[in-house]
Design a protein around this motif. Structure first.
Motif, PDB file in Angstrom:
ATOM      1  N   ASP A  22      31.568  33.632  29.857  1.00 34.39           N
ATOM      2  CA  ASP A  22      31.590  32.508  30.797  1.00 34.39           C
ATOM      3  C   ASP A  22      32.912  32.446  31.562  1.00 34.39           C
ATOM      4  N   ASN A  23      33.286  33.577  32.138  1.00 33.46           N
ATOM      5  CA  ASN A  23      34.560  33.698  32.851  1.00 33.46           C
ATOM      6  C   ASN A  23      34.251  33.993  34.313  1.00 33.46           C
ATOM      7  N   ALA A  24      34.607  33.073  35.193  1.00 31.60           N
ATOM      8  CA  ALA A  24      34.175  33.159  36.592  1.00 31.60           C
ATOM      9  C   ALA A  24      34.663  34.426  37.290  1.00 31.60           C
ATOM     10  N   ALA A  25      35.961  34.681  37.255  1.00 32.61           N
ATOM     11  CA  ALA A  25      36.501  35.841  37.966  1.00 32.61           C
ATOM     12  C   ALA A  25      36.008  37.148  37.351  1.00 32.61           C
ATOM     13  N   LEU A  26      35.926  37.202  36.025  1.00 34.71           N
ATOM     14  CA  LEU A  26      35.420  38.419  35.378  1.00 34.71           C
ATOM     15  C   LEU A  26      33.967  38.651  35.773  1.00 34.71           C
ATOM     16  N   TYR A  27      33.186  37.594  35.812  1.00 35.86           N
ATOM     17  CA  TYR A  27      31.779  37.704  36.221  1.00 35.86           C
ATOM     18  C   TYR A  27      31.676  38.313  37.627  1.00 35.86           C
ATOM     19  N   HIS A  28      32.451  37.787  38.557  1.00 34.73           N
ATOM     20  CA  HIS A  28      32.392  38.293  39.936  1.00 34.73           C
ATOM     21  C   HIS A  28      32.919  39.725  40.032  1.00 34.73           C
ATOM     22  N   ALA A  29      33.927  40.037  39.240  1.00 29.04           N
ATOM     23  CA  ALA A  29      34.432  41.415  39.229  1.00 29.04           C
ATOM     24  C   ALA A  29      33.363  42.386  38.742  1.00 29.04           C
ATOM     25  N   LEU A  30      32.697  42.006  37.643  1.00 26.98           N
ATOM     26  CA  LEU A  30      31.680  42.882  37.065  1.00 26.98           C
ATOM     27  C   LEU A  30      30.456  43.032  37.965  1.00 26.98           C
ATOM     28  N   LYS A  31      30.260  42.079  38.875  1.00 25.32           N
ATOM     29  CA  LYS A  31      29.136  42.137  39.825  1.00 25.32           C
ATOM     30  C   LYS A  31      29.541  42.793  41.152  1.00 25.32           C
ATOM     31  N   SER A  32      30.790  43.281  41.241  1.00 27.10           N
ATOM     32  CA  SER A  32      31.315  43.777  42.520  1.00 27.10           C
ATOM     33  C   SER A  32      30.797  45.154  42.905  1.00 27.10           C
ATOM     34  N   GLY A  33      30.222  45.864  41.944  1.00 25.94           N
ATOM     35  CA  GLY A  33      29.771  47.225  42.223  1.00 25.94           C
ATOM     36  C   GLY A  33      30.795  48.282  41.870  1.00 25.94           C
ATOM     37  N   LEU A  34      32.020  47.872  41.539  1.00 30.08           N
ATOM     38  CA  LEU A  34      33.062  48.803  41.125  1.00 30.08           C
ATOM     39  C   LEU A  34      33.294  48.677  39.622  1.00 30.08           C
ATOM     40  N   PRO A  35      33.619  49.799  38.941  1.00 28.25           N
ATOM     41  CA  PRO A  35      33.990  49.674  37.528  1.00 28.25           C
ATOM     42  C   PRO A  35      35.254  48.834  37.394  1.00 28.25           C
ATOM     43  N   VAL A  36      35.299  48.019  36.356  1.00 30.53           N
ATOM     44  CA  VAL A  36      36.349  47.002  36.233  1.00 30.53           C
ATOM     45  C   VAL A  36      37.321  47.341  35.112  1.00 30.53           C
ATOM     46  N   GLN A  37      38.608  47.345  35.458  1.00 31.44           N
ATOM     47  CA  GLN A  37      39.674  47.473  34.475  1.00 31.44           C
ATOM     48  C   GLN A  37      40.288  46.097  34.235  1.00 31.44           C
ATOM     49  N   VAL A  38      40.337  45.661  32.966  1.00 26.58           N
ATOM     50  CA  VAL A  38      40.917  44.371  32.598  1.00 26.58           C
ATOM     51  C   VAL A  38      42.401  44.572  32.295  1.00 26.58           C
ATOM     52  N   ILE A  39      43.253  43.731  32.899  1.00 28.37           N
ATOM     53  CA  ILE A  39      44.691  43.824  32.644  1.00 28.37           C
ATOM     54  C   ILE A  39      45.243  42.465  32.240  1.00 28.37           C
ATOM     55  N   PHE A  40      46.391  42.507  31.570  1.00 22.80           N
ATOM     56  CA  PHE A  40      47.177  41.302  31.298  1.00 22.80           C
ATOM     57  C   PHE A  40      48.634  41.670  31.530  1.00 22.80           C
ATOM     58  N   ILE A  41      49.396  40.768  32.139  1.00 20.85           N
ATOM     59  CA  ILE A  41      50.811  41.006  32.396  1.00 20.85           C
ATOM     60  C   ILE A  41      51.648  39.996  31.620  1.00 20.85           C
ATOM     61  N   PHE A  42      52.448  40.487  30.684  1.00 20.31           N
ATOM     62  CA  PHE A  42      53.459  39.625  30.080  1.00 20.31           C
ATOM     63  C   PHE A  42      54.562  39.473  31.119  1.00 20.31           C
ATOM     64  N   ASP A  43      54.616  38.306  31.720  1.00 22.76           N
ATOM     65  CA  ASP A  43      55.497  38.039  32.858  1.00 22.76           C
ATOM     66  C   ASP A  43      56.941  37.886  32.386  1.00 22.76           C
TER      67      ASP A  43
END
Length: 436
Positions: A22-43
Motif C-alpha cells: 500500500d505504497n503510492a509511489a512504489l505502486y506507480h513505479a511498478l506500473k511504469s513499465g520499467l524495472p524498478v530499483q528500490v533505494i534508500f539514502i542515509f542522508d
C-alpha cells in the motif's frame, strides 16, 4: 545495481515510507513499465545533526531496511542503500546507470522540500523524470481549506471539513505488493552496518503497533490513563511509514472516532507547518514574541532529569529518558509545566523531545509544544494551566504509573521546584504583560 545493466530503469526512493505494501509511489513505479530499483539514502546532513551515536531511531530505520531487503530478495531483487548527501547520491546514480524515472512520496518538512527541489532540478537537467505522490497523509497542502481558500488555523473546523471531504471520496488503495514481480532483478546486496554510517549497534526497542479491535474500540475510554496500555503506539510507525495511514483511517472509521481525530490532528499540524513554515523556529502567533521567558538552566536540567518534585511530571520525563516514548496525556502535562510553571521557552522543550522521542515528527512535536505554550494555532486562551497535583489524582490515582518510573517513590520524595499556585500566578502575570 551492477554496471552490466543496460536496460532503462526506474528508481523508487524510500524515505518516510518504509514498507512495500500500500505504497503510492512504489505502486506507480511498478506500473511504469520499467524495472524498478528500490533505494534508500542515509542522508549525511540529517545523520550529522544527531547528537547520540546510539540513536534508536537510526537503529529502527536500519532494522526496517534489513527486513525490506529480505522481502525484496524473495522477488530476485535487492535494496540499494547509499550513505551520502541526496543530490550527490543521485549524481552518482544517473552517471553510472540508465535511470529514466525516479518515484518517491511527498515530504512536507522545510528541509525535505528544499532537498527534493534540489534533486528534482538535478534530475530534470539530466532528462530524468521525477514523480512524487501523496502517501503519508489523507489530505495535504491545500486540499482542506476554508471557503475563502485560506488555511484553517483552528482544529475543529478543519477536522469537520476533513471528514466531509473524506465522506465524498473513498479511501484510495495502492496495492504495490501485487506488482513486486516488476522489480529489477539483481543479486541481494548487504545493507551497510550501523557502524559503517557512524552509529553504534543498539536495540531500537520499538514496540509493535497495537491495532487490535479491542484497544481501538476502547481508545476513547482508556487513552488518558498512563498506567494502562490504552494507546496504539502507532506514532513511530506512522513517522517512518511502516504502517499505511490509509489502512489506519479505514479502521478508525469503523471503530473509533476519537482515534480518527488523533490521525486528523497529525495532518492538521502538517498542514500548518506547510503553510506557515516560520513555526519551525518561531511562535505561530507573533504577539507571543514579547514573552519574557525566565529560561533558568538549572530548572531546565531538573525538568529534563525528571526531578521537579511533581510525581506525574517526573515519571513522564523518566519514561521518556529510559524508553524514548511518553504517554500522550503526560506529554501535555510536562510541556505545559515547562512553559507555564517554569516559564522556559517552548523551543527548549521541543528540542529536547526532538532529541529523545522515537516517534519525533517535526510538525506534531512543534504543534503540540506551541499548543502547550499557548503560542500556537489554538482557540483556547493562554491561561490554560494544568495543575500537576490534580492531574495526578485524576489520571494516576493509585500511583501505578508514577511507581513504575520513579523506582524509589515515596511521598515528599523531592521538594517541588516551584509552588503550583505561585507558578500559575507568575505565568499569568508574564503572559498578560507580554500581550498588553
Amino acid at each position: 545495481m551492477e554496471k552490466a545493466i543496460e536496460q532503462d530503469i526506474a528508481i523508487f526512493w524510500l524515505r518516510r515510507d518504509l514498507r512495500l505494501f500500500d505504497n503510492a509511489a512504489l505502486y506507480h513505479a511498478l506500473k511504469s513499465g520499467l524495472p524498478v530499483q528500490v533505494i534508500f539514502i542515509f542522508d549525511r546532513d540529517i545523520l550529522s545533526s544527531l547528537p547520540d551515536e546510539k540513536d534508536r531511531r537510526v537503529a529502527f530505520i536500519h532494522a526496517q531496511l534489513e527486513k525490506l531487503n529480505a522481502q525484496l530478495s524473495e522477488f530476485g531483487a535487492s535494496l540499494l542503500v547509499l550513505h551520502d548527501l541526496p543530490k550527490k547520491a543521485f549524481e552518482k546514480l544517473i552517471f553510472e546507470y540508465p535511470v529514466k524515472q525516479v518515484f518517491t512520496n511527498h515530504d512536507y518538512e522545510p528541509y525535505a522540500r528544499r532537498r527534493d527541489k534540489e534533486v528534482q532540478e538535478l534530475l530534470e537537467a539530466n532528462e530524468v523524470r521525477f514523480y512524487t505522490f501523496k502517501d503519508q497523509v489523507m489530505f495535504e497542502k491545500a486540499e482542506v481549506m476554508k471557503p475563502d481558500g485560506t488555511p484553517y488555523t483552528v482544529f475543529t473546523p478543519y477536522s469537520k471539513k476533513w471528514k466531509e471531504r473524506l465522506q465524498k471520496e473513498s479511501v484510495p488503495e495502492f496495492p504495490s505488493e501485487d506488482h513486486l514481480s516488476n522489480l529489477l532483478k539483481m543479486p541481494k546486496k548487504p545493507v551497510p552496518s550501523l557502524k559503517d554510517i557512524g552509529f553504534e549497534e543498539v536495540d531500537p526497542q520499538v514496540p509493535d503497533v497495537n491495532l487490535s479491535e479491542g484497544l481501538i474500540k476502547q481508545y476513547h475510554k482508556n487513552r488518558d490513563f498512563p498506567y494502562t496500555e490504552g494507546t496504539s503506539r502507532a506514532g513511530i510507525h506512522l513517522r517512518f511509514g511502516t504502517v499505511s495511514v490509509r489502512r489506519l483511517v479505514k479502521q478508525a472509521l469503523k471503530q473509533n472516532e476519537t482515534w480518527l481525530n488523533e490521525l486528523i490532528w497529525r495532518e492538521f499540524f502538517m498542514m500548518i507547518l506547510y503553510h506557515f513554515p516560520h513555526v519551525e523556529h518561531e511562535n505561530f502567533r507573533r504577539k507571543y514574541d514579547r514573552i519574557e521567558w525566565r529560561n533558568n538552566e538549572k530548572e531546565f536540567e531538573l525538568w529534563c532529569r525528571g526531578e521537579t518534585g511533581y510525581p506525574l511530571v517526573d515519571a513522564g520525563m523518566r519514561q521518556l529518558n529510559e524508553t524514548g516514548w511518553m504517554h500522550n496525556r503526560v506529554r501535555m502535562l510536562v510541556a505545559g509545566f515547562l512553559c507555564k510553571h517554569l516559564l522556559i521557552d517552548w523551543r527548549w522543550g521541543e528540542a529536547y523531545f526532538a532529541q529523545k522521542l522515537l516517534d519525533y515528527e517535526l510538525a506534531s512535536n512543534n504543534g503540540n509544544w506551541q499548543w502547550a505554550a499557548g503560542t500556537g494555532c489554538d482557540s483556547a486562551p493562554y491561561f490554560r494551566i494544568f495543575n500537576p497535583e490534580s492531574q495526578l489524582k485524576k489520571f494516576d490515582p493509585k500511583l501505578e504509573y508514577v511507581k513504575t518510573w520513579i523506582k524509589d517513590f515515596r511521598a515528599g520524595y523531592l521538594e517541588p521546584i516551584v509552588d503550583h499556585k505561585f507558578g500559575r500566578a507568575r505565568a499569568l502575570e508574564i503572559y498578560k504583560k507580554a500581550l498588553n
